[in-house]
Design an enzyme around this catalytic site. Structure first.
Site, PDB file in Angstrom:
ATOM      1  N   ASP A 269       0.853  -1.182   0.000  1.00  0.00           N
ATOM      2  CA  ASP A 269       0.000   0.000   0.000  1.00  0.00           C
ATOM      3  C   ASP A 269       0.890   1.234   0.000  1.00  0.00           C
ATOM      4  O   ASP A 269       1.758   1.385   0.871  1.00  0.00           O
ATOM      5  CB  ASP A 269      -0.901   0.016   1.233  1.00  0.00           C
ATOM      6  CG  ASP A 269      -2.003  -1.040   1.160  1.00  0.00           C
ATOM      7  OD1 ASP A 269      -2.017  -1.811   0.177  1.00  0.00           O
ATOM      8  OD2 ASP A 269      -2.836  -1.105   2.081  1.00  0.00           O
TER       9      ASP A 269
ATOM     10  N   ASP B 236     -15.351  -2.701  -1.853  1.00  0.00           N
ATOM     11  CA  ASP B 236     -14.989  -2.415  -0.463  1.00  0.00           C
ATOM     12  C   ASP B 236     -16.274  -2.121   0.291  1.00  0.00           C
ATOM     13  O   ASP B 236     -17.047  -1.237  -0.115  1.00  0.00           O
ATOM     14  CB  ASP B 236     -14.061  -1.208  -0.388  1.00  0.00           C
ATOM     15  CG  ASP B 236     -12.838  -1.362  -1.294  1.00  0.00           C
ATOM     16  OD1 ASP B 236     -12.381  -2.507  -1.468  1.00  0.00           O
ATOM     17  OD2 ASP B 236     -12.371  -0.352  -1.847  1.00  0.00           O
TER      18      ASP B 236
END
Length: 239
Positions: free
Chosen positions: A8, A129
């Protein structure tokens, strides 16, 4: 089941967030390319990359770090975060990315997802998500009334390569993945489903694998913290 080590990216560094909060970022490395090489040396088959700044900005922000990763290893990589138009999709795939992940636009512009999946077979995934089953967009900053399963089903005939399903409340919390919800989603569609959020132990990985319906799992913080040994995890999944 394929294990995807996560990188990330925030401000050019490898970080992990807690439940998607940018203010709750822990920096694990300031050299993303070296981190990618380390994962590749351990034997991973894929890398999962996220441009966190890009997810909020709506356009690529950590492009230099992603390009450095692509140059550093031959392991195929998928990228999400800030990819919201066909030009950006084309640019990333032309630079050697194996797969783009479309999240926010899957809700706001599903026609783009369909067009991209048709133009680039096998190279377009949808990122879903969700908090308590409802889809969140724009770096998880905005919640919608769209149910994760309904969104997944809407792309059943679009030719997308995979669905990456993230339970936001589990992400970065080291509390285990939502096996039940992920398996339910995987059973609801024929598209391969990859689990994300909370994968923090070998037991988590085997629980996901043993559902028999989940195609992959993403892990980040557990690999950086040492709670999960990548080589051991890969060997366990191959056994």
């Amino acid at each position: 089941m394929i294990l995807y080590p996560a990188i990330d990216l925030k401000d050019g560094q490898c970080v992990r967030l807690l439940r998607g909060e940018m203010a709750q970022a822990t920096v694990f490395s300031d050299d993303p390319a070296a981190q990618a090489r380390s994962f590749a040396a351990a034997g991973c088959e894929w890398l999962h990359l996220v441009d966190l700044n890009g997810a909020f900005a709506g356009q690529p922000v950590n492009a230099a770090a992603v390009e450095a990763i692509l140059a550093a290893t031959d392991v195929p990589a998928q990228l999400g975060g800030g990819i919201r138009d066909m030009a950006t999709i084309e640019t990333w795939l032309s630079k050697g990315l194996a797969r783009v992940i479309l999240g926010t636009v899957a809700v706001e512009d599903p026609a783009l997802v369909r067009a991209a999946a048709k133009a680039f077979p096998g190279q377009v995934a949808v990122g879903i998500d969700a908090r308590k089953g409802r889809v969140a967009t724009k770096g998880w900053a905005e919640e919608t009334d769209v149910q994760a399963t309904d969104l997944a089903r809407s792309f059943e005939d679009a030719g997308v390569a995979a669905i990456i399903y993230t339970d936001i409340d589990r992400d970065g919390a080291m509390g285990g993945p939502n096996v039940e919800a992920t398996a339910a989603l995987a059973r609801a569609v024929s598209i391969p489903v990859i689990a994300s959020g909370g994968v923090s132990s070998l037991a988590d990985l085997t629980a996901l694998r043993d559902t028999g319906v989940i195609a992959g799992a993403i892990s980040g913080r557990a690999l950086y913290d040492g709670a999960l040994d990548l080589q051991e995890a890969l060997a366990t999944l191959k056994a």
